[in-house]
Scaffold this motif. Structure first.
Motif, mmCIF file in Angstrom:
data_model
loop_
_atom_site.group_PDB
_atom_site.id
_atom_site.type_symbol
_atom_site.label_atom_id
_atom_site.label_comp_id
_atom_site.label_asym_id
_atom_site.label_seq_id
_atom_site.Cartn_x
_atom_site.Cartn_y
_atom_site.Cartn_z
ATOM 1 N N LEU A 142 35.466 41.678 44.377
ATOM 2 C CA LEU A 142 36.221 41.578 45.626
ATOM 3 C C LEU A 142 37.170 40.402 45.517
ATOM 4 N N ALA A 161 31.852 41.031 51.642
ATOM 5 C CA ALA A 161 31.269 40.036 50.740
ATOM 6 C C ALA A 161 29.759 40.168 50.626
ATOM 7 N N ILE A 216 29.172 44.648 45.753
ATOM 8 C CA ILE A 216 30.126 43.593 45.378
ATOM 9 C C ILE A 216 29.397 42.550 44.541
ATOM 10 N N ILE A 247 33.153 37.741 43.562
ATOM 11 C CA ILE A 247 34.111 37.456 44.636
ATOM 12 C C ILE A 247 35.041 36.340 44.176
ATOM 13 N N TYR A 296 37.975 33.965 45.828
ATOM 14 C CA TYR A 296 38.432 33.600 47.169
ATOM 15 C C TYR A 296 39.317 32.364 47.099
ATOM 16 N N VAL A 314 30.438 33.997 42.862
ATOM 17 C CA VAL A 314 31.506 33.622 43.796
ATOM 18 C C VAL A 314 32.380 32.529 43.187
#
Lengths: 547, 547
Positions: A191, A266, A271, A274, A276, A295
């Motif tokens: 994502l 999220a 998923i 990630i 971001y 993440v």
């Protein structure tokens, strides 16, 4: 085409080792056709269809910071349909292997590069960047960062061979012989959560790092900056389909007002990665809560400048004035706190007191932006009303050393354009701390008087440790001070620039050579692009059997 | 010494690329002096002093699984004193650079290698491994895994050069020229939480990966297996001091009964990396709670064998019998569930029904362990009363196809030695699932009847997805089935061995060539050793300035 991509890939991998200057993407606007505006206008006021499965409606409400609505709506996705379709595309992409994936990614980037003027318009009218910056930072520089990620991903996946024969001697007996196969295996669906100010520059690294390591990528743009990433998704889908792969390896998830799509997506079990860029608050939330995913965050920091001494006072002021003005300070890399010894600094123009340095810096900014046409080309527009409000509030935090000036854009009278604010603060004043130790995103900087260079370095250490930083800039003619700044940045894991007085600015980094962020302080848990940004995106599965 | 270490390092880096067979550490016991037992006895019944700061007492209560207390006490640390001392050692170690650190680490390993017989005794009398296995797995194989980590760390840190000149043309103007320096920066203090069964083999990778990337390492051994890691800490401290570094770069934290030291240390802000081998429960707790640290875990899985067909039935049975017997199945890599189609399998000895395969496997184990002296050399001793209790409980979970046998150790009558238990279960029986989908660590395996090979592969997928696995073994003469097994292992991220019938066993991996674990299924979030195991342990800080 494949062989030219192969040569580009090889050069990219080699350049990551040498860290020399290189880019296959020209940065001069004249290198590109003048067809961007027409292409952009043709996109406005209509649906942006991507032919994605699970499209259950249309969403979009972008308004250009230059003062008009884009009028574009994008597919709104039902994740219960879209995510399984993306997952189904994975095995064939995994089976393609690292090289083929890299070459397809390079083809995506080449097609994006060919449409740079269109991307430039899309970036300009979602971020408020001035046109040339939108073209360069949103075009070739973003493409460079994407290519860098592909090259790094290729190198990391191919450091283990596809096959190996393993022969272990057994004295007089026959040796043990095994055939081994090694397959890079992606984690799952990635994502990408895009940001408002640099949708492509901050988005492409994660997009291409994940895709090149075999992961399908769902792109969730910032609701105010959908178009640049939607264009990238369209190009990626077309390229993938042309190469015989499922276009659903890359898809878009536009959101409706207040929907909080990033938060919902999220936490989905599908998923697994990630990327971001955005606020510290939501980045921290992702790190704490999206436990099923790897993440990668780039959050906010408080970037510090330490002024100790200089042998090019004029160059220093000009360089710093540019860094404070570029894109109205709306860069995660822009300086915020300029720490100046209260007793002043030694310069080639003689000793300058704190007050003089602040006044000279204000003067340098004023001169740089004296001409409105030049000013808007450097400042761009404020990206959102929140930035304007923050700027106005900042004027009340201390003594205004340089007041912001409203500039009318000659082409876009609806744009909100402001020159930078400089506020003078004293570190000895207990109430000042709360101000300068908080990120103030926008055209705001604080000229902070400190007891000494040593005190400045102490405050630098504290700032990076507590608040994080994406950049640190120091000016000194003393190798001892340079050494102390270096130790401070090594200890706190911050990227340091020294004595920039010419055409390189602290808020700019070059792909293939400079790291953006370090991943080692609170401003970001990831750096663009290092091994730690790539290796967690895939695993290696081995199949061994007797030869 | 340094030049021979440099050659070893180069060969290690090269072998990681070729994945060929190689080791600088001989594995044959005859390669080592016969002085281990005397050295071990000299350590027993006394304090093991390390000269560490912050030692506030002594702790230790190891009892050899072979039936006697070691009587050794180790320094108990006050972390408020020890951790700052370790942190203070970091800057000089960081400044040493990647190559120097690697060479010092190789010197530690060379000194450990020279004391292999002493480590063998220490491993034997803390884990219960038989002597030859303790020497090989606890000695050269563990040293190989440590060296592998050093080589990988060196390669990852040096893929960016120490210095670079960056020159960007500016048309007719002077080019922009920057000098850039790149410094690998460690995260901080690493915590190694050791396990009971393979203290050195599972401990060395994390210890050396962290140390080679610049991080001080605090070693918290399992309270039942302190000595092997205490010896390693002592050698590391001596080597570091001899090389002019602070010995506090490596330190030991022994614990008192029920102290829960790992849990306390894991949450300290100073601890930035954790390597853990042990139960899923505590590994999951670390991943969820030690948020300030990068956490690498190897937890428990349920390892599956799928029997479809074979052209070497005898070899298959012998190989599998060995895998079930080695160290009494007390390996995280030992097979647990042997899935066999209810209708039987095709073999070079004709069709064999499920019942026949189970009986033949039981017979192979019985023959392998018929001789007590040979049996104890393969089985070793049960590491703890908990394993014996688990074995006894497992006898009540289904039809006993092979009952365990108590063996009296000729040299150590106090040792608890048991031959493996095989329990026959049927996947069609709803109550069986809870049994075979739970890890049963020890000499216990389940021969599970399934509907078909396809059903076996389905159950394999489910087992790896839900419970994780460190190893998967398949036997088939069909390339289609091999392909389906491969797809299942790629989809679930599990390491697959096919058709092992000779001297290579599924529970053994070779450093420099095989990956141990994948990091991609619930059994472990890390693999030994890949890029993802190394790159998060350091960051790269750049210092750039005009040339």
């Amino acid at each position: 085409m494949a062989s030219s991509h192969r040569a580009t890939l090889d050069t990219a991998v080699e350049t990551l080792r040498s860290r020399a200057h290189w880019s296959p993407h020209p940065e001069h606007p004249r290198a590109y056709a003048d067809d961007g505006e027409a292409a952009f206008r043709a996109l406005c006021d209509r649906r942006f269809d991507l032919g994605q499965p699970g499209t259950d409606g249309w969403a979009g409400g972008e308004v250009s910071p230059y003062g008009f609505p884009l009028g574009i709506t994008y597919p709104h996705a039902d994740p219960d349909v879209l995510l399984p379709a993306m997952r189904a595309a994975l095995p064939a992409w995994r089976a393609a292997g690292a090289e083929r994936r890299a070459l397809v990614c390079l083809d995506v980037l080449a097609r994006i590069n060919a449409r740079t003027p269109e991307f430039a318009q899309a970036v300009m009218h979602t971020t408020g960047q001035a046109y040339v910056m939108a073209l360069q930072a949103g075009g070739p520089h973003a493409q460079d960062r994407g290519l860098e990620a592909v090259a790094y991903a290729y190198a990391e996946q191919t450091r283990t061979p596809e096959r190996a024969e393993w022969t272990k001697p057994q004295g007089k007996r026959d040796p043990l012989v095994l055939d081994k196969e090694f397959v890079p295996v992606p984690r799952g669906i990635a994502l990408l959560i895009g940001c408002n100010t640099f949708p492509t520059w901050n988005g492409f690294p994660g997009l291409f790092a994940s895709l090149a390591t075999g992961n399908p990528v769902l792109v969730k743009p910032h609701p105010r900056a959908v178009l640049p990433l939607a264009l990238a998704v369209r190009v990626a889908r077309e390229t993938l389909a042309d190469a015989g792969f499922d276009p659903n390896l890359v898809a878009l998830a536009a959101e409706r007002d207040g929907e909080g799509t990033a938060r919902t997506l999220a936490l989905r079990e599908e998923i697994r990665i990630i990327d971001y860029t955005g606020s510290t608050e939501f980045g921290d939330w992702l790190e704490a809560n999206a436990r099923q995913a790897q993440v990668f965050t780039e959050k906010a920091g408080v970037n510090t400048v330490v002024l100790d001494s200089t042998d090019d006072y004029r160059g220093m002021l000009g360089n710093l004035a540019f860094s404070l003005s570029l894109y109205s300070g709306q860069m995660c890399t822009a300086p915020q706190n300029v720490l100046i010894p209260r007793t002043g600094i030694a310069t080639d123009a003689g000793h300058r007191t704190y007050e003089e340095v602040v006044a000279d810096l204000a003067g340098a900014v004023t001169r740089l932006l004296a001409d409105d046409a030049r000013a808007v080309g450097l400042l761009g527009a404020l990206v959102s009303p929140a930035v304007r409000e923050r700027l106005e509030a900042a004027e009340r935090t201390g003594r205004v050393a340089l007041a912001p000036r409203a500039v009318t854009h000659p082409d876009f009278p609806g744009a909100t354009v402001r020159t930078p604010l400089i506020v003078a603060l004293d570190a000895a004043e207990p109430t000042a701390e709360k101000t300068y130790l908080t990120e103030c995103f926008g055209p705001v900087s604080f000229a902070v008087a400190v007891d000494s260079t040593e005190a400045a370095i102490g405050l630098l250490r504290r700032t990076v440790t507590e608040r994080g930083a994406l950049t640190v800039l120091g000016h000194t003619t003393s190798e001892a001070v340079a050494g102390a700044l270096t130790e401070a940045c090594l200890d706190t894991c911050a990227q340091l620039s020294l004595n920039l007085t010419g055409g390189v600015h602290v808020n700019q980094t070059a792909a293939f050579s400079d790291f953006h962020g370090s991943g080692g302080n609170p401003a970001a848990n990831a750096a663009l692009v290092d091994g730690a940004y790539i290796t967690p995106r895939f695993r290696t599965v081995e199949i061994r059997r007797p030869a």
